[in-house]
Design a protein around this motif. Structure first.
Motif, PDB file in Angstrom:
ATOM      1  N   UNK A  53     -28.247  81.418 116.121  1.00 21.22           N
ATOM      2  CA  UNK A  53     -27.647  80.612 115.055  1.00 21.22           C
ATOM      3  C   UNK A  53     -26.404  79.872 115.553  1.00 21.22           C
ATOM      4  N   UNK A  54     -25.474  80.643 116.155  1.00 21.14           N
ATOM      5  CA  UNK A  54     -24.274  80.017 116.679  1.00 21.14           C
ATOM      6  C   UNK A  54     -24.574  79.070 117.805  1.00 21.14           C
ATOM      7  N   UNK A  55     -25.575  79.399 118.581  1.00 19.57           N
ATOM      8  CA  UNK A  55     -25.940  78.549 119.717  1.00 19.57           C
ATOM      9  C   UNK A  55     -26.390  77.179 119.247  1.00 19.57           C
ATOM     10  N   UNK A  56     -27.264  77.139 118.261  1.00 23.99           N
ATOM     11  CA  UNK A  56     -27.803  75.865 117.783  1.00 23.99           C
ATOM     12  C   UNK A  56     -26.735  75.048 117.074  1.00 23.99           C
ATOM     13  N   UNK A  57     -25.912  75.714 116.259  1.00 24.58           N
ATOM     14  CA  UNK A  57     -24.949  74.988 115.439  1.00 24.58           C
ATOM     15  C   UNK A  57     -23.823  74.383 116.259  1.00 24.58           C
ATOM     16  N   UNK A  58     -23.531  74.929 117.442  1.00 22.86           N
ATOM     17  CA  UNK A  58     -22.403  74.455 118.232  1.00 22.86           C
ATOM     18  C   UNK A  58     -22.830  73.785 119.527  1.00 22.86           C
ATOM     19  N   UNK A  59     -24.107  73.562 119.733  1.00 23.91           N
ATOM     20  CA  UNK A  59     -24.590  72.943 120.961  1.00 23.91           C
ATOM     21  C   UNK A  59     -24.377  71.431 120.906  1.00 23.91           C
ATOM     22  N   UNK A  60     -23.762  70.876 121.935  1.00 22.00           N
ATOM     23  CA  UNK A  60     -23.518  69.440 122.033  1.00 22.00           C
ATOM     24  C   UNK A  60     -24.205  68.900 123.282  1.00 22.00           C
ATOM     25  N   UNK A  61     -24.099  67.588 123.469  1.00 20.36           N
ATOM     26  CA  UNK A  61     -24.691  66.998 124.665  1.00 20.36           C
ATOM     27  C   UNK A  61     -23.975  67.470 125.925  1.00 20.36           C
ATOM     28  N   UNK A  62     -22.712  67.884 125.775  1.00 18.16           N
ATOM     29  CA  UNK A  62     -21.985  68.432 126.925  1.00 18.16           C
ATOM     30  C   UNK A  62     -22.626  69.740 127.383  1.00 18.16           C
ATOM     31  N   UNK A  63     -23.057  70.568 126.445  1.00 13.41           N
ATOM     32  CA  UNK A  63     -23.729  71.817 126.802  1.00 13.41           C
ATOM     33  C   UNK A  63     -25.018  71.541 127.575  1.00 13.41           C
ATOM     34  N   UNK A  64     -25.757  70.526 127.133  1.00 13.12           N
ATOM     35  CA  UNK A  64     -27.014  70.191 127.814  1.00 13.12           C
ATOM     36  C   UNK A  64     -26.743  69.700 129.231  1.00 13.12           C
ATOM     37  N   UNK A  65     -25.717  68.856 129.389  1.00  8.94           N
ATOM     38  CA  UNK A  65     -25.376  68.335 130.717  1.00  8.94           C
ATOM     39  C   UNK A  65     -24.952  69.471 131.638  1.00  8.94           C
ATOM     40  N   UNK A  66     -24.123  70.379 131.130  1.00  8.30           N
ATOM     41  CA  UNK A  66     -23.676  71.527 131.939  1.00  8.30           C
ATOM     42  C   UNK A  66     -24.870  72.388 132.333  1.00  8.30           C
ATOM     43  N   UNK A  67     -25.764  72.647 131.378  1.00  3.05           N
ATOM     44  CA  UNK A  67     -26.962  73.439 131.661  1.00  3.05           C
ATOM     45  C   UNK A  67     -27.774  72.808 132.791  1.00  3.05           C
ATOM     46  N   UNK A  68     -28.023  71.506 132.702  1.00  2.00           N
ATOM     47  CA  UNK A  68     -28.860  70.831 133.693  1.00  2.00           C
ATOM     48  C   UNK A  68     -28.177  70.724 135.047  1.00  2.00           C
TER      49      UNK A  68
END
Length: 502
Positions: free
Chosen positions: A14-29
């Motif tokens: 729940x917290x993961x989805x609600x606070x995920x931004x494009x910055x999180x995706x870039x960091x992940x990749x």
């Protein structure tokens, strides 16, 4: 009757989805592919060993020599009188790399907690790429062949590559908190397996032109990745003005901290459970924790010893699986290389699913215990696999699921748990140091274990090698058994409290 805050079950993501931004995706990749590229260069070396061995042996031992080189040039390049001795030296280089990599992990973890993680990671990637280029490409172009030079380069390469894992885990730990940590880290830890596949693909595309071009391609891609990391990676949310992990998760009242049964005190306030390792709300920069302080943190030593046994088994499959398939079943080398990918596929799926289950349970150790018990059975079953490729691939994937999954969880999600516990909360940096200790100990186990594997195989046969793997897997369970017992008791206690609350 009200349910205590620590026992309220909420969706792990729940917290993961609600606070995920494009910055999180870039960091992940970026962190995913940066470590994939580091692993790809290691896989390239494994894939071109046959070609290197041919280059290092004289023409009388290699019928293809006159077709590849002029006679004078060929005989001036050989290092060993036979292909067997060349292969033995290549195995020695593997051991040298693993030991230097293990030592480097302890140092890199400490350095990562004291310097900017982006600088350390990009420096390790670019400098390692230069070493790989010098080892495989430059020496061949210059026709310079020297055993001691190769050894020195591979020691340096191990030290430089060790900067990767502690840094990427620390960056991921800063961006992704306890909400869905097991699932996210389980999916993300597939980077090593993807790197293996990528390295095999890049090497196979250019190997026909010479093994030096395989090193050239992987080194070039890795260097470019290091440059991209230097200019594009954000090490913590505060760099773009986002709230810290602790602030986000306190407001959302997300689940009980996933590592509480291992590292935290049961009576700690639920509203103060998480924090950012690399940055806090205080004006003062947090002081990095010492090496021996990190070793004394609850759970670090036990998980480090357990990972030493488990990584021994996991890396033995990495080094020996294609050779086992070729020698035991008589399959062609190319077919064995392709089939061995299914072990990595099983590990990717296993790490993701088991991480998700551990999020739901909010406990890690029981999930590991169940998976490792099944791993013992799958190892026994795989040792008796028939000479049939589809059946072998299925059993291999199952084995990878139950061995690669726990290995990925310990090296990523659990390392993040260990480095984010109450004893270092809010005032210290520990995540990279703890990750370096866990993975460094595991690498020492993997390095030490390669010689017994070859010795057992030569004198007793492959069946006893699998018995050795079963022993090491059972030892993994033994080392974390105190944590398993404790977390199971806590699960039962929480269940009784919820039943009373109903």
């Amino acid at each position: 009757m009200a349910v205590p805050g620590g026992l309220r079950r909420q969706p792990a993501n729940r917290g993961l989805v609600s606070h995920c931004t494009h910055h999180h995706i870039v960091v992940f990749l970026l962190t995913f592919f940066s470590y994939s590229l580091l692993h790809a260069s290691r896989k390239t070396f494994s894939n071109v060993k046959v070609s290197i061995s041919r280059q290092w042996t004289p023409s009388c031992q290699n019928s293809t020599a006159p077709e590849l080189r002029p006679y004078e040039l060929w005989n001036s390049s050989h290092l060993f009188p036979s292909a067997e001795e060349a292969t033995l030296f290549l195995g020695t280089l593997d051991t040298i790399f693993l030991f230097s990599y293990a030592v480097g992990l302890f140092v890199s973890g400490i350095v990562g907690d004291r310097l900017n993680l982006r600088w350390v990671l990009s420096f390790g990637m670019c400098s390692s790429a230069l070493v790989v280029f010098s080892f495989g490409t430059l020496t061949e172009w210059l026709h310079f062949y020297n055993k001691w030079f190769y050894c020195c380069l591979w020691v340096v390469n191990g030290l430089l590559q060790s900067t990767g894992w502690p840094c990427v885990v620390a960056v991921m730990g800063n961006w992704f908190g306890k909400a869905g940590r097991g699932f996210v880290f389980g999916l993300w830890s597939a980077c090593a397996s993807v790197g293996n596949i990528l390295g095999a693909f890049l090497a196979s595309c250019v190997l026909k032109y010479g093994y030096e071009y395989a090193f050239l391609v992987t080194a070039s891609v890795q260097f470019a990745g290091g440059v991209i990391v230097f200019f594009g990676l954000l090490t913590s949310p505060k760099e773009v003005g986002l709230p810290e992990l602790g602030a986000d998760e306190d407001e959302a009242s997300v689940e009980e901290d996933a590592n509480r049964p291992l590292m935290g005190n049961d009576d700690v306030d639920d509203d103060d459970q998480n924090y950012s390792i690399q940055a806090t709300d205080n004006d003062n920069q947090p002081k990095a924790i010492g090496f021996f302080q990190a070793c004394c943190l609850p759970g670090v030593i036990l998980y480090s010893l357990a990972y030493a046994c488990l990584k021994l088994v996991n890396y033995s499959f990495f080094f020996w699986l294609p050779f086992y398939l070729s020698s035991n079943f008589g399959w062609k080398e190319a077919e064995a290389d392709q089939l061995s990918i299914w072990y990595d596929v099983g590990g990717i799926i296993g790490g993701t699913i088991q991480g998700l289950i551990s999020d739901v349970l909010q406990k890690r150790a029981p999930v590991l215990a169940v998976s490792l018990l099944f791993a013992v059975g799958s190892l026994f079953g795989y040792s008796r696999s028939p000479n049939n490729k589809p059946i072998n691939a299925v059993i291999m994937a199952i084995t990878g699921f139950f061995i690669g999954g726990p290995s990925n969880m310990i090296s990523s999600a659990i390392s993040a748990d260990l480095g984010r516990q109450d004893l270092v909360k809010g005032s210290s940096e520990a995540l990279a140091t703890v990750t370096g200790i866990v993975d460094g100990t595991g690498s020492i186990g993997a390095a030490v274990g390669q010689y017994p594997v070859s010795l057992i195989q030569e004198n007793l046969g492959w069946m006893w090698v699998f018995y050795f793997f079963i022993l090491m897997t059972s030892s993994t369970i033994l080392f974390i058994s105190p944590l398993i017992v404790r977390e199971i008791r806590l699960l039962l206690h929480e269940r009784r409290l919820r039943m009373l609350a109903e």
